[in-house]
Design an enzyme around this catalytic site. Structure first.
Site, mmCIF file in Angstrom:
data_model
loop_
_atom_site.group_PDB
_atom_site.id
_atom_site.type_symbol
_atom_site.label_atom_id
_atom_site.label_comp_id
_atom_site.label_asym_id
_atom_site.label_seq_id
_atom_site.Cartn_x
_atom_site.Cartn_y
_atom_site.Cartn_z
ATOM 1 N N SER A 114 5.798 11.633 6.429
ATOM 2 C CA SER A 114 4.743 10.729 7.040
ATOM 3 C C SER A 114 5.093 10.731 8.696
ATOM 4 O O SER A 114 5.968 10.666 9.001
ATOM 5 C CB SER A 114 4.672 9.429 6.676
ATOM 6 O OG SER A 114 3.763 8.625 7.468
ATOM 7 N N TYR A 122 8.360 0.793 3.894
ATOM 8 C CA TYR A 122 7.898 2.211 3.260
ATOM 9 C C TYR A 122 8.441 3.441 4.436
ATOM 10 O O TYR A 122 8.895 4.583 3.874
ATOM 11 C CB TYR A 122 6.390 2.152 3.184
ATOM 12 C CG TYR A 122 5.747 3.786 3.192
ATOM 13 C CD1 TYR A 122 5.855 4.431 2.258
ATOM 14 C CD2 TYR A 122 5.045 4.104 4.477
ATOM 15 C CE1 TYR A 122 5.281 5.669 2.016
ATOM 16 C CE2 TYR A 122 4.296 5.377 4.384
ATOM 17 C CZ TYR A 122 4.679 6.266 3.214
ATOM 18 O OH TYR A 122 4.115 7.593 3.236
ATOM 19 N N LYS A 166 10.740 7.053 4.057
ATOM 20 C CA LYS A 166 10.573 8.194 4.411
ATOM 21 C C LYS A 166 11.455 8.770 5.378
ATOM 22 O O LYS A 166 12.244 10.029 5.352
ATOM 23 C CB LYS A 166 9.351 8.352 5.338
ATOM 24 C CG LYS A 166 8.245 8.034 4.266
ATOM 25 C CD LYS A 166 7.902 9.337 3.102
ATOM 26 C CE LYS A 166 7.067 9.182 2.056
ATOM 27 N NZ LYS A 166 6.927 9.748 0.801
HETATM 28 P P1 NAD Z 1 -0.419 8.595 -4.517
HETATM 29 O O1 NAD Z 1 0.018 7.304 -4.741
HETATM 30 O O2 NAD Z 1 -2.148 8.918 -4.680
HETATM 31 O O3 NAD Z 1 0.465 9.768 -5.220
HETATM 32 C C1 NAD Z 1 1.711 9.359 -5.561
HETATM 33 C C2 NAD Z 1 1.967 9.756 -7.109
HETATM 34 O O4 NAD Z 1 3.450 9.470 -7.285
HETATM 35 C C3 NAD Z 1 1.094 8.663 -7.915
HETATM 36 O O5 NAD Z 1 0.268 9.432 -8.892
HETATM 37 C C4 NAD Z 1 2.389 7.864 -8.619
HETATM 38 O O6 NAD Z 1 2.097 7.509 -9.948
HETATM 39 C C5 NAD Z 1 3.432 9.003 -8.440
HETATM 40 N N1 NAD Z 1 4.631 8.165 -8.519
HETATM 41 C C6 NAD Z 1 5.108 7.282 -7.616
HETATM 42 N N2 NAD Z 1 6.457 6.969 -8.053
HETATM 43 C C7 NAD Z 1 6.795 7.608 -8.954
HETATM 44 C C8 NAD Z 1 8.114 7.778 -9.926
HETATM 45 N N3 NAD Z 1 9.278 7.141 -9.431
HETATM 46 N N4 NAD Z 1 8.079 8.830 -10.807
HETATM 47 C C9 NAD Z 1 7.120 9.867 -11.027
HETATM 48 N N5 NAD Z 1 6.109 9.439 -10.323
HETATM 49 C C10 NAD Z 1 5.903 8.488 -9.195
HETATM 50 O O7 NAD Z 1 -0.209 9.129 -2.744
HETATM 51 P P2 NAD Z 1 -0.794 10.288 -2.059
HETATM 52 O O8 NAD Z 1 -1.392 9.771 -0.962
HETATM 53 O O9 NAD Z 1 -1.038 11.325 -2.959
HETATM 54 O O10 NAD Z 1 0.765 10.477 -1.088
HETATM 55 C C11 NAD Z 1 1.351 11.706 -1.818
HETATM 56 C C12 NAD Z 1 3.020 11.508 -0.969
HETATM 57 O O11 NAD Z 1 2.603 11.602 0.575
HETATM 58 C C13 NAD Z 1 3.742 10.166 -0.802
HETATM 59 O O12 NAD Z 1 5.141 10.607 -0.964
HETATM 60 C C14 NAD Z 1 3.344 9.609 0.369
HETATM 61 O O13 NAD Z 1 4.141 8.559 0.812
HETATM 62 C C15 NAD Z 1 3.151 10.626 1.231
HETATM 63 N N6 NAD Z 1 2.255 10.473 2.263
HETATM 64 C C16 NAD Z 1 0.729 10.199 2.150
HETATM 65 C C17 NAD Z 1 -0.096 9.683 3.038
HETATM 66 C C18 NAD Z 1 -1.358 9.065 2.913
HETATM 67 O O14 NAD Z 1 -1.896 8.593 3.866
HETATM 68 N N7 NAD Z 1 -1.877 9.376 1.757
HETATM 69 C C19 NAD Z 1 0.507 10.047 4.333
HETATM 70 C C20 NAD Z 1 1.910 10.172 4.736
HETATM 71 C C21 NAD Z 1 2.440 10.556 3.754
HETATM 72 N N1 UFG Z 2 -8.308 0.362 9.912
HETATM 73 C C1 UFG Z 2 -9.336 -0.575 10.019
HETATM 74 N N2 UFG Z 2 -10.005 -1.287 9.081
HETATM 75 C C2 UFG Z 2 -9.415 -1.110 7.992
HETATM 76 C C3 UFG Z 2 -8.216 -0.248 7.737
HETATM 77 C C4 UFG Z 2 -7.909 0.478 8.925
HETATM 78 O O1 UFG Z 2 -9.717 -0.821 11.276
HETATM 79 O O2 UFG Z 2 -9.909 -1.800 6.960
HETATM 80 C C5 UFG Z 2 -7.833 1.062 11.225
HETATM 81 C C6 UFG Z 2 -6.399 1.070 11.349
HETATM 82 O O3 UFG Z 2 -6.062 -0.305 12.158
HETATM 83 C C7 UFG Z 2 -6.148 2.252 12.068
HETATM 84 C C8 UFG Z 2 -7.079 3.298 11.422
HETATM 85 O O4 UFG Z 2 -8.233 2.590 10.898
HETATM 86 O O5 UFG Z 2 -6.384 2.181 13.801
HETATM 87 C C9 UFG Z 2 -6.417 3.886 10.390
HETATM 88 O O6 UFG Z 2 -5.951 3.099 9.374
HETATM 89 P P1 UFG Z 2 -5.309 3.470 8.069
HETATM 90 O O7 UFG Z 2 -4.768 2.563 7.276
HETATM 91 O O8 UFG Z 2 -6.322 4.347 7.341
HETATM 92 O O9 UFG Z 2 -3.975 4.532 8.397
HETATM 93 P P2 UFG Z 2 -2.574 4.363 9.119
HETATM 94 O O10 UFG Z 2 -2.633 5.203 10.341
HETATM 95 O O11 UFG Z 2 -2.605 2.849 9.409
HETATM 96 O O12 UFG Z 2 -1.676 4.770 8.302
HETATM 97 C C10 UFG Z 2 -1.795 5.879 7.328
HETATM 98 C C11 UFG Z 2 -0.919 5.759 6.107
HETATM 99 C C12 UFG Z 2 0.246 5.438 6.447
HETATM 100 C C13 UFG Z 2 1.032 6.531 7.057
HETATM 101 C C14 UFG Z 2 0.136 6.742 8.383
HETATM 102 C C15 UFG Z 2 0.862 7.858 9.147
HETATM 103 O O13 UFG Z 2 -1.691 4.432 5.306
HETATM 104 O O14 UFG Z 2 1.202 5.396 5.113
HETATM 105 O O15 UFG Z 2 -1.149 6.955 8.187
HETATM 106 O O16 UFG Z 2 0.826 9.069 8.284
HETATM 107 F F1 UFG Z 2 2.383 6.407 7.545
#
Ligand code: NAD
Ligand code: UFG
Length: 336
Positions: free
Chosen positions: A124, A148, A152
């Site tokens: 991330s 979190y 990572k």
């Molecule tokens: P998500 O929660 O939708 O998907 C993650 C999946 O992993 C879920 O289905 C959950 O049930 C499963 N899981 C969690 N722990 C587990 C375990 N111990 N064993 C088996 N399954 C398990 O999240 P996502 O948005 O699809 O994210 C996928 C990956 O990308 C994650 O590692 C997350 O940290 C990373 N990531 C996501 C974002 C984002 O904004 N969505 C940004 C940066 C990184």
């Molecule tokens: N925001 C609002 N109102 C809300 C939610 C978010 O104003 O209800 C704003 C936040 O302050 C930020 C922007 O919208 O400025 C984006 O916020 P998000 O929560 O959608 O995303 P972040 O950038 O804070 O974080 C996300 C994931 C993290 C990840 C990061 C970088 O949640 O897990 O992107 O990949 F680490």
């Protein structure tokens, strides 16, 4: 080629599964469904017209992983499984460390045991902390501010050490910026449990009438309109980056880290206005104080991925808004 997709029932993993199946890979999905629903698996099958095995296993359960690896000849693993809510990670850090780190160590151990040494890992942009400047490239200093993010960063370091110890591993670490959007079918998408933490799912829930108004967290950042700026990337573009990474691993040894972003930053107000334009829905909002731990501005320099992986994000903010909205409209309660 058979790919193990961990966390394949989740938001990004389900989209990656579709992309892999459509490109002719065989997949096996493992997910403990702690943050997802079995329905997403069924819908991946429906979209692609292809069947694949799904196992409701936990990565913390080493014996089940061993059974799985004994039953299939995996060529590579795409590792999405993990807990991802920043706020929750502050409340229950031990669960986050155990789930994300022990889960990954178990996975790497079983991969090692069965000689499967190609791994694509979901990291991330959070590992860049509060960067001194933008756009952010992969050489920027790393720092994290919450459990979190620390999981990572620690996993990235564990993977680097693993590679140092045995150079037959092939690993890509993909640092995602802000994935939004959904598959064009409107059948799979992001289905947050409870109140969404992230901006786009909150906006779509306001648009559909599930929530009254959006709170904009701060308008006093040093950005062009004072609200937070992020690099939103369509989830389908993001998962295409994973397929490029997989191909890269077939052809190259080593461990490499790539940003997956578009290279363009949009503010919260930009996202609201683009979303309203696309959907003709007004999004009521109020400006409130900053959210603790948030940074002002974050967007990628995605050149390394373009140069080395030959991958570039293609979809614009309008498509991201359109597809997020289609998913929400067709599934007012997500998968539930
Ligand atoms: P998500 O929660 O939708 O998907 C993650 C999946 O992993 C879920 O289905 C959950 O049930 C499963 N899981 C969690 N722990 C587990 C375990 N111990 N064993 C088996 N399954 C398990 O999240 P996502 O948005 O699809 O994210 C996928 C990956 O990308 C994650 O590692 C997350 O940290 C990373 N990531 C996501 C974002 C984002 O904004 N969505 C940004 C940066 C990184
Ligand atoms: N925001 C609002 N109102 C809300 C939610 C978010 O104003 O209800 C704003 C936040 O302050 C930020 C922007 O919208 O400025 C984006 O916020 P998000 O929560 O959608 O995303 P972040 O950038 O804070 O974080 C996300 C994931 C993290 C990840 C990061 C970088 O949640 O897990 O992107 O990949 F680490």
């Amino acid at each position: 080629m058979t790919i193990l997709v961990t966390g394949g029932a989740g938001f990004i993993g389900s989209h990656a599964s579709v992309e892999l199946l459509e490109k002719g890979y065989d997949i096996v999905v493992v997910d403990n469904l702690s943050n997802s629903e079995i329905d997403s698996i069924n819908r991946v099958k429906e979209i692609t017209g292809k069947d694949f095995p799904f196992y409701q296993y936990d990565l913390l359960d080493y014996e089940s992983l061993k059974k799985l690896f004994a039953s299939y000849n995996f060529d590579a693993v795409m590792h999405f499984a993990g807990l991802k809510a920043v706020g929750e990670s502050v409340e229950i850090p031990l669960e986050y460390y155990h789930n994300n780190i022990t889960g990954t160590i178990n996975l790497c151990n079983v991969m090692k045991e069965f000689g499967v040494k190609k791994l694509v890992f979901s990291s991330s942009a959070t590992v860049y902390g509060n960067p001194d400047q933008v756009p952010i490239d992969e050489t920027f200093p790393l720092s994290v501010t919450n459990p979190y993010g620390r999981t990572k960063l620690m996993i990235e370091e564990i993977l680097q050490d693993l590679y140092k110890s045995d150079q037959s591993w092939r690993i890509t670490i993909l640092r995602y910026f802000n994935p939004i959007g959904a598959h064009e079918s409107g059948r799979i998408g992001e289905s947050p449990k409870g109140i969404p933490n992230n901006l786009m799912p909150y906006i779509t829930q306001v648009a559909i009438g599930k929530r009254k108004k959006l709170q904009v967290f701060g308008n006093d950042y040093e950005t062009y309109d004072g609200t937070g700026v992020r690099d939103y990337i369509h989830v389908v573009d993001l998962v295409k980056g994973h397929l490029s990474a997989l191909q890269y691993l077939d052809e190259h040894e080593g461990i490499e880290t790539f940003n997956l972003g578009t290279g363009t930053g949009y503010s919260v107000l930009d996202l609201i206005s683009n979303f309203s334009e696309v959907t003709t829905k007004e999004i009521p909002y109020e400006i409130v104080g900053r959210r603790s731990g948030d940074i002002g501005i974050c967007y990628a320099n995605p050149e390394k991925a373009e140069k080395i992986l030959g991958w570039r994000a293609e979809k614009d903010l309008i498509e991201m808004c359109k597809d997020s909205w289609k998913w929400q409209l067709n599934n007012p309660n997500g998968y539930q």
